[in-house]
Design an enzyme around this catalytic site. Sequence first.
Site, PDB file in Angstrom:
ATOM      1  CB  ALA A   1      -0.959   0.001   1.195  1.00 49.20           C
ATOM      2  CG  LEU A   2       4.600   0.524  -1.826  1.00 50.13           C
ATOM      3  CD1 LEU A   2       5.668   0.329  -2.915  1.00 50.13           C
ATOM      4  CD2 LEU A   2       5.219   0.340  -0.441  1.00 50.13           C
TER       5      LEU A   2
ATOM      6  N   GLY B   1       5.322   8.448   1.490  1.00 47.41           N
ATOM      7  CA  GLY B   1       6.256   8.215   2.604  1.00 47.41           C
ATOM      8  C   GLY B   1       7.169   7.031   2.295  1.00 47.41           C
ATOM      9  CG  HIS B   2       5.626   3.038   1.914  1.00 48.41           C
ATOM     10  ND1 HIS B   2       4.255   3.159   1.848  1.00 48.41           N
ATOM     11  CD2 HIS B   2       5.887   2.306   3.024  1.00 48.41           C
ATOM     12  CE1 HIS B   2       3.709   2.523   2.871  1.00 48.41           C
ATOM     13  NE2 HIS B   2       4.677   2.002   3.608  1.00 48.41           N
TER      14      HIS B   2
ATOM     15  N   GLY C   1      10.698   4.620   8.188  1.00 44.29           N
ATOM     16  CA  GLY C   1      10.156   5.964   8.385  1.00 44.29           C
ATOM     17  C   GLY C   1      10.147   6.353   9.858  1.00 44.29           C
TER      18      GLY C   1
ATOM     19  CE  LYS D   1       3.057   6.473   9.916  1.00 43.87           C
ATOM     20  NZ  LYS D   1       2.530   5.489  10.895  1.00 43.87           N
ATOM     21  CG  ASP D   2       5.834   3.409  11.910  1.00 42.81           C
ATOM     22  OD1 ASP D   2       4.792   3.514  12.547  1.00 42.81           O
ATOM     23  OD2 ASP D   2       5.865   3.300  10.673  1.00 42.81           O
TER      24      ASP D   2
ATOM     25  CB  VAL E   1       6.497  11.971   3.703  1.00 39.40           C
ATOM     26  CG1 VAL E   1       5.849  12.788   2.591  1.00 39.40           C
ATOM     27  CG2 VAL E   1       7.926  11.586   3.323  1.00 39.40           C
TER      28      VAL E   1
ATOM     29  CB  SER F   1      -0.984   2.004   4.631  1.00 41.22           C
ATOM     30  OG  SER F   1       0.317   2.012   4.108  1.00 41.22           O
TER      31      SER F   1
HETATM   32  O1  PAF Z   1       6.515  -0.452   9.139  1.00 40.99           O
HETATM   33  C1  PAF Z   1       6.062  -1.431   8.531  1.00 40.99           C
HETATM   34  O2  PAF Z   1       5.454  -1.302   7.448  1.00 40.99           O
HETATM   35  C2  PAF Z   1       6.222  -2.811   9.137  1.00 40.99           C
HETATM   36  O3  PAF Z   1       6.162  -2.765  10.526  1.00 40.99           O
HETATM   37  C3  PAF Z   1       7.505  -3.538   8.680  1.00 40.99           C
HETATM   38  C4  PAF Z   1       8.736  -2.794   9.134  1.00 40.99           C
HETATM   39  C5  PAF Z   1       7.514  -3.651   7.166  1.00 40.99           C
HETATM   40  C6  PAF Z   1       7.564  -4.944   9.272  1.00 40.99           C
HETATM   41  O4  PAF Z   1       6.484  -5.719   8.859  1.00 40.99           O
END
Ligand code: PAF
Length: 276
Positions: A23-24, A27-28, A138, A140-141, A167, A177
Amino acid sequence: MRARVAAWREAGESIAVVPTMGALHAGHLALVEAAMRDCDRTIVTIFVNPTQFGENEDLDAYPRTEDGDLAKLAELGADLAFIPALSEMYPHGFSTQVTVSGLTEGLCGHGRPAHFSGVATVVSKLFIQAQADRAYFGEKDYQQCLVVRRMARDLDIPTEVVAVPTVREADGLALSSRNAYLDAVQRAAAPALYRVLGEVAKRVAGGAAVAEVVDWGVAELEAAGFDKVDYIDVCDAATLEPLAEARAEAVTDRPARAFAAALLGTTRLIDNVAVG
Ligand code: PAF
């Protein structure tokens, strides 16, 4: 992927991996762009990892947009998309879990007890599979960035974890997402999370007591339309120890960050900003 990576290594090329659940969004793509700037080859992994979702969370509803994702990656010029099947990642009899203590206990770890173990397990597998020099996540996490960095160091996995700035939409909402779940009213309320966090950080840096500022922030988010505030917290930026009782002096001594997680309906949004 191993064969490709071996050939790239043989040619002396540096390798990046960008782990995602698909679900890019922009930000990705910023992670992929950073990876492509820094390294010769970029692998993007797409795997919706069931072990990091709690029982009542959105695993089944999680957006899956593989064709669109691949088109975006092709347009950017990423070198390889790795999209393993569930049975490849967790074959019958799979029994190993990677657990990082300390960093995972507060913030999102509190309300989602199995989440970071699921993340650390899948990311350690992806790191070992990709054998990349660098991995991009990112900010954000933010808690996830620290957890996977600790995991890689502790397990002697020679992949450097790079945290890329969040972002945001023009109104401040961090890209996620899960924003796709928001209806129009919730979407209008969502930017309050970033606005309130910014104000929390400013007040704490200005000398206000953390506990009072947190109470103010919770009330402000509820007034803005959030249905539940999981937490607002101000923590040491490296250890994530809460600084709730500290005065501003203690906070500004060492880098600190303000964190929040809050729900609009059943959609849980998280964000964080630097203090000072
Ligand atoms: O941040 C994410 O999208 C997920 O936690 C990750 C790092 C891909 C692990 O499944």
